[in-house]
Design a protein around this motif. Structure first.
Motif, PDB file in Angstrom:
ATOM      1  N   THR A  60       0.820  -1.208  -0.091  1.00 51.76           N
ATOM      2  CA  THR A  60       0.056  -0.019  -0.041  1.00 51.76           C
ATOM      3  C   THR A  60       0.761   1.251  -0.056  1.00 51.76           C
ATOM      4  O   THR A  60       0.502   2.075  -0.771  1.00 51.76           O
ATOM      5  N   LEU A  61       1.881   1.087   0.785  1.00 53.46           N
ATOM      6  CA  LEU A  61       2.826   2.413   0.855  1.00 53.46           C
ATOM      7  C   LEU A  61       3.445   2.527  -0.302  1.00 53.46           C
ATOM      8  O   LEU A  61       3.729   3.715  -1.025  1.00 53.46           O
ATOM      9  N   SER A 112       2.655   1.831  -3.292  1.00 52.87           N
ATOM     10  CA  SER A 112       1.600   2.236  -4.387  1.00 52.87           C
ATOM     11  C   SER A 112       1.457   3.808  -4.098  1.00 52.87           C
ATOM     12  O   SER A 112       1.270   4.648  -4.975  1.00 52.87           O
ATOM     13  N   ALA A 113       1.386   4.110  -2.910  1.00 53.27           N
ATOM     14  CA  ALA A 113       1.044   5.407  -2.452  1.00 53.27           C
ATOM     15  C   ALA A 113       2.118   6.570  -2.906  1.00 53.27           C
ATOM     16  O   ALA A 113       1.827   7.294  -3.381  1.00 53.27           O
ATOM     17  N   GLU A 123       2.055   7.074  -6.451  1.00 53.52           N
ATOM     18  CA  GLU A 123       1.051   7.911  -6.890  1.00 53.52           C
ATOM     19  C   GLU A 123       1.332   9.348  -6.548  1.00 53.52           C
ATOM     20  O   GLU A 123       0.939  10.312  -7.427  1.00 53.52           O
ATOM     21  N   LEU A 124       1.803   9.578  -5.456  1.00 54.49           N
ATOM     22  CA  LEU A 124       2.307  10.846  -5.025  1.00 54.49           C
ATOM     23  C   LEU A 124       3.469  11.346  -6.023  1.00 54.49           C
ATOM     24  O   LEU A 124       3.350  12.629  -6.317  1.00 54.49           O
ATOM     25  N   LEU A 130       0.632  10.167   5.256  1.00 53.66           N
ATOM     26  CA  LEU A 130      -0.229   8.800   5.000  1.00 53.66           C
ATOM     27  C   LEU A 130       0.200   7.954   5.806  1.00 53.66           C
ATOM     28  O   LEU A 130       1.668   7.705   6.271  1.00 53.66           O
ATOM     29  N   LEU A 159      -5.316   2.552   5.783  1.00 50.34           N
ATOM     30  CA  LEU A 159      -4.564   3.737   4.923  1.00 50.34           C
ATOM     31  C   LEU A 159      -5.388   4.970   5.459  1.00 50.34           C
ATOM     32  O   LEU A 159      -6.424   5.111   5.078  1.00 50.34           O
ATOM     33  N   ILE A 206      -5.036   9.164   5.280  1.00 45.89           N
ATOM     34  CA  ILE A 206      -4.399  10.468   4.699  1.00 45.89           C
ATOM     35  C   ILE A 206      -4.980  11.605   5.657  1.00 45.89           C
ATOM     36  O   ILE A 206      -6.109  11.774   5.962  1.00 45.89           O
ATOM     37  N   LEU A 258      -7.091  10.478  -4.558  1.00 48.66           N
ATOM     38  CA  LEU A 258      -5.872  10.280  -4.298  1.00 48.66           C
ATOM     39  C   LEU A 258      -6.123   8.728  -3.869  1.00 48.66           C
ATOM     40  O   LEU A 258      -5.438   7.862  -4.334  1.00 48.66           O
ATOM     41  N   LEU A 259      -6.976   8.363  -2.905  1.00 46.11           N
ATOM     42  CA  LEU A 259      -7.405   7.041  -2.584  1.00 46.11           C
ATOM     43  C   LEU A 259      -7.894   6.121  -3.620  1.00 46.11           C
ATOM     44  O   LEU A 259      -7.127   4.845  -3.746  1.00 46.11           O
ATOM     45  N   ILE A 287      -4.636   5.357  -5.597  1.00 54.10           N
ATOM     46  CA  ILE A 287      -3.826   4.324  -4.962  1.00 54.10           C
ATOM     47  C   ILE A 287      -4.483   2.987  -5.003  1.00 54.10           C
ATOM     48  O   ILE A 287      -3.567   1.912  -5.308  1.00 54.10           O
TER      49      ILE A 287
END
Length: 126
Positions: free
Chosen positions: A42-43, A45-46, A49-50, A81, A92, A94, A111-112, A115
């Motif tokens: 998850t992190l 992918s986050a 994306e960021l 995050l 997750l 944010i 954003l979610l 991700i």
């Protein structure tokens, strides 16, 4: 008597000025989602994306489950995050600030979703 009235007024003004200085600190609002992946995935992918959105990653710590990022084009636009294990995947959270003020959590919906889309595409890749 006149001195007592003057002193009372002075004390009331002093009390009003002291209480006027107190500020209440507003807790930042956060948006929560549960992702069907591990906290590390998850992190990752986050972060991808960021970076694609123009953020600079200031802190990325998988052990803490935390990412801090700032938007390169907007001074003072900061996101945090936090990923933690949940019963059915990863929780997750944010939260963000701009100019020291908390951002509306609804701003994080896109954003979610992005991700989540990255996680789905990563899990279906051969």
């Amino acid at each position: 008597m006149k001195c007592l009235a003057s002193m009372s007024i002075l004390l009331m003004l002093l009390a009003a000025s002291v209480t006027g200085c107190a500020t209440s600190r507003v807790a930042p609002s956060e948006r929560l989602a549960v992702m069907d992946a591990t906290p590390r995935q998850t992190l990752s992918s986050a972060i991808d994306e960021l970076v694609a959105r123009g953020f600079v990653i200031r802190l990325a710590n998988a052990e803490l489950g935390r990412v801090d990022a700032v938007l390169a084009t907007r001074s003072g636009y900061v996101l945090t995050l936090e990923a933690s294990e949940a019963a059915s995947g990863t929780r997750l959270a944010i939260q963000g600030r701009q100019g020291g003020q908390p951002l509306d959590p609804a701003r994080f919906d896109a954003l979610l979703a992005a991700i989540q889309a990255r996680l789905v595409s990563a899990s279906t890749a051969p």
